[in-house]
Design a protein around this motif. Structure first.
Motif, PDB file in Angstrom:
ATOM      1  N   PHE A   1       0.822  -1.210   0.000  1.00  0.00           N
ATOM      2  CA  PHE A   1       0.000   0.000   0.000  1.00  0.00           C
ATOM      3  C   PHE A   1       0.857   1.261   0.000  1.00  0.00           C
ATOM      4  CE2 PHE A   1      -2.322   3.330   2.325  1.00  0.00           C
ATOM      5  CZ  PHE A   1      -3.404   3.488   1.478  1.00  0.00           C
ATOM      6  N   ALA A   2       1.922   1.270   0.806  1.00  0.00           N
ATOM      7  CA  ALA A   2       2.820   2.435   0.854  1.00  0.00           C
ATOM      8  C   ALA A   2       3.427   2.698  -0.522  1.00  0.00           C
ATOM      9  CB  ALA A   2       3.917   2.217   1.895  1.00  0.00           C
ATOM     10  N   GLY A   3       3.850   1.638  -1.199  1.00  0.00           N
ATOM     11  CA  GLY A   3       4.390   1.791  -2.552  1.00  0.00           C
ATOM     12  C   GLY A   3       3.337   2.276  -3.530  1.00  0.00           C
ATOM     13  N   GLY A   4       2.129   1.720  -3.425  1.00  0.00           N
ATOM     14  CA  GLY A   4       1.036   2.149  -4.302  1.00  0.00           C
ATOM     15  C   GLY A   4       0.679   3.608  -4.080  1.00  0.00           C
ATOM     16  N   LEU A   5       0.671   4.026  -2.822  1.00  0.00           N
ATOM     17  CA  LEU A   5       0.359   5.421  -2.507  1.00  0.00           C
ATOM     18  C   LEU A   5       1.453   6.344  -3.040  1.00  0.00           C
ATOM     19  CD1 LEU A   5      -1.719   7.245  -1.175  1.00  0.00           C
ATOM     20  CD2 LEU A   5      -0.514   6.936   0.998  1.00  0.00           C
ATOM     21  N   CYS A   6       2.701   5.899  -2.972  1.00  0.00           N
ATOM     22  CA  CYS A   6       3.803   6.663  -3.551  1.00  0.00           C
ATOM     23  C   CYS A   6       3.610   6.773  -5.070  1.00  0.00           C
ATOM     24  CB  CYS A   6       5.142   6.009  -3.222  1.00  0.00           C
ATOM     25  SG  CYS A   6       6.559   6.922  -3.861  1.00  0.00           S
ATOM     26  N   GLY A   7       3.191   5.676  -5.696  1.00  0.00           N
ATOM     27  CA  GLY A   7       2.899   5.699  -7.133  1.00  0.00           C
ATOM     28  C   GLY A   7       1.811   6.711  -7.461  1.00  0.00           C
ATOM     29  N   TYR A   8       0.809   6.790  -6.601  1.00  0.00           N
ATOM     30  CA  TYR A   8      -0.273   7.756  -6.792  1.00  0.00           C
ATOM     31  C   TYR A   8       0.253   9.190  -6.703  1.00  0.00           C
ATOM     32  CZ  TYR A   8      -4.290  10.678  -5.726  1.00  0.00           C
ATOM     33  OH  TYR A   8      -5.208  11.689  -5.734  1.00  0.00           O
ATOM     34  N   VAL A   9       1.144   9.447  -5.739  1.00  0.00           N
ATOM     35  CA  VAL A   9       1.733  10.778  -5.587  1.00  0.00           C
ATOM     36  C   VAL A   9       2.534  11.138  -6.846  1.00  0.00           C
ATOM     37  CG1 VAL A   9       3.421  12.154  -4.288  1.00  0.00           C
ATOM     38  CG2 VAL A   9       1.776  10.722  -3.065  1.00  0.00           C
ATOM     39  N   VAL A  10       3.344  10.179  -7.327  1.00  0.00           N
ATOM     40  CA  VAL A  10       4.128  10.405  -8.547  1.00  0.00           C
ATOM     41  C   VAL A  10       3.196  10.692  -9.728  1.00  0.00           C
ATOM     42  CG1 VAL A  10       5.679   9.302 -10.223  1.00  0.00           C
ATOM     43  CG2 VAL A  10       6.121   9.070  -7.765  1.00  0.00           C
ATOM     44  N   TYR A  11       2.118   9.920  -9.825  1.00  0.00           N
ATOM     45  CA  TYR A  11       1.141  10.120 -10.896  1.00  0.00           C
ATOM     46  C   TYR A  11       0.550  11.531 -10.853  1.00  0.00           C
ATOM     47  CZ  TYR A  11      -3.721  10.379 -12.405  1.00  0.00           C
ATOM     48  OH  TYR A  11      -4.920  10.816 -12.918  1.00  0.00           O
ATOM     49  N   ASP A  12       0.096  11.961  -9.668  1.00  0.00           N
ATOM     50  CA  ASP A  12      -0.514  13.286  -9.536  1.00  0.00           C
ATOM     51  C   ASP A  12       0.468  14.385  -9.930  1.00  0.00           C
ATOM     52  OD1 ASP A  12      -3.184  13.229  -8.993  1.00  0.00           O
ATOM     53  OD2 ASP A  12      -2.998  13.417  -6.821  1.00  0.00           O
ATOM     54  N   MET A  13       1.697  14.267  -9.438  1.00  0.00           N
ATOM     55  CA  MET A  13       2.708  15.285  -9.745  1.00  0.00           C
ATOM     56  C   MET A  13       3.062  15.280 -11.231  1.00  0.00           C
ATOM     57  SD  MET A  13       5.071  14.841  -6.342  1.00  0.00           S
ATOM     58  CE  MET A  13       6.448  15.684  -7.056  1.00  0.00           C
ATOM     59  N   MET A  14       3.193  14.081 -11.793  1.00  0.00           N
ATOM     60  CA  MET A  14       3.561  13.979 -13.199  1.00  0.00           C
ATOM     61  C   MET A  14       2.441  14.484 -14.095  1.00  0.00           C
ATOM     62  SD  MET A  14       5.194  10.816 -15.330  1.00  0.00           S
ATOM     63  CE  MET A  14       6.654  10.798 -14.309  1.00  0.00           C
ATOM     64  N   HIS A  15       1.204  14.147 -13.762  1.00  0.00           N
ATOM     65  CA  HIS A  15       0.079  14.611 -14.573  1.00  0.00           C
ATOM     66  C   HIS A  15       0.020  16.135 -14.581  1.00  0.00           C
ATOM     67  CE1 HIS A  15      -4.481  14.837 -15.427  1.00  0.00           C
ATOM     68  NE2 HIS A  15      -3.839  14.674 -16.554  1.00  0.00           N
ATOM     69  N   TYR A  16       0.251  16.728 -13.428  1.00  0.00           N
ATOM     70  CA  TYR A  16       0.266  18.185 -13.353  1.00  0.00           C
ATOM     71  C   TYR A  16       1.391  18.746 -14.224  1.00  0.00           C
ATOM     72  CZ  TYR A  16      -0.470  22.798 -11.337  1.00  0.00           C
ATOM     73  OH  TYR A  16      -0.763  24.126 -11.177  1.00  0.00           O
ATOM     74  N   TYR A  17       2.560  18.120 -14.140  1.00  0.00           N
ATOM     75  CA  TYR A  17       3.720  18.589 -14.909  1.00  0.00           C
ATOM     76  C   TYR A  17       3.508  18.415 -16.411  1.00  0.00           C
ATOM     77  CZ  TYR A  17       8.520  19.290 -16.449  1.00  0.00           C
ATOM     78  OH  TYR A  17       9.637  19.757 -17.085  1.00  0.00           O
TER      79      TYR A  17
END
Length: 199
Positions: A128-144
């Protein structure tokens, strides 16, 4: 700002719990053939969580955000528009790029519950911690990808071009945001010739 401290805290809790040496895989079925999970496995379990998130990211984008609600169902049409239709209508509206924390926490809690049902507690928490980190990366990357200016020839430049093609030319393909990886096996890769025309 909201989820990164949560990822760090859950990672610390997971690693500390695994360090106690009590976590075993398949112990609920058999004690003879159960597999001990050591703290040294944590980085791999964490990366597995990120990898699973990338699949989930693809599936949600393709089958939820790009669903075709029945023309007669006002509520599903409205829900679809609020979830993703508005983002496609106004792709540079910064308030539509990141999922708000309160509804995100409901969805995140749902997936946490599933992992806790399927895996031993600490193992599920690590994934779950890894998946949540993936979600954070996704949100930041999508914004970028919408607002950043990556250098030509870089990975992010290619992803930005890919995502722009998804928005404006190929809305039935190109569902990967952080990676094109899942578009390959699912047959939704944007044709390469559309990029060659621009060059």
């Amino acid at each position: 700002m909201v989820w990164t401290p949560v990822v760090l805290y859950l990672s610390l809790v997971s690693y500390t719990s695994l360090a106690q040496g009590n976590t075993r895989l398949f112990s609920s079925f058999t004690t003879v053939y159960s597999i001990p999970i050591h703290k040294y496995y944590f980085p791999f379990i964490f990366l597995l969580g990120m990898f699973l998130w990338s699949l989930l990211e693809y599936l949600i984008h393709r089958f939820v955000f790009h669903m075709k609600p029945p023309a007669s169902n006002y509520y599903l049409i409205t829900l679809h528009f609020l979830l993703h239709g508005q983002h496609h209508k106004s792709p540079f509206d910064s308030s539509r790029l990141v999922f708000p924390p309160v509804p995100a926490s409901i969805v995140i809690g749902f997936f946490y519950g599933i992992l806790q049902l399927l895996l031993p507690e600490v193992l599920g928490l690590s994934v779950f911690a890894g998946g949540l980190c993936g979600y954070v990366v996704y949100d930041m990357m999508h914004y970028y990808l919408h607002y950043g200016s990556p250098k030509k020839g870089t990975y992010l430049y290619g992803l930005k071009a890919y995502h722009v093609k998804h928005h404006f030319e190929h809305q039935k393909s190109g569902f990967g945001i952080t990676t094109r990886f899942w578009d390959h096996p699912f047959g939704t890769l944007i044709p390469e010739e559309t990029f060659e025309k621009e060059d």
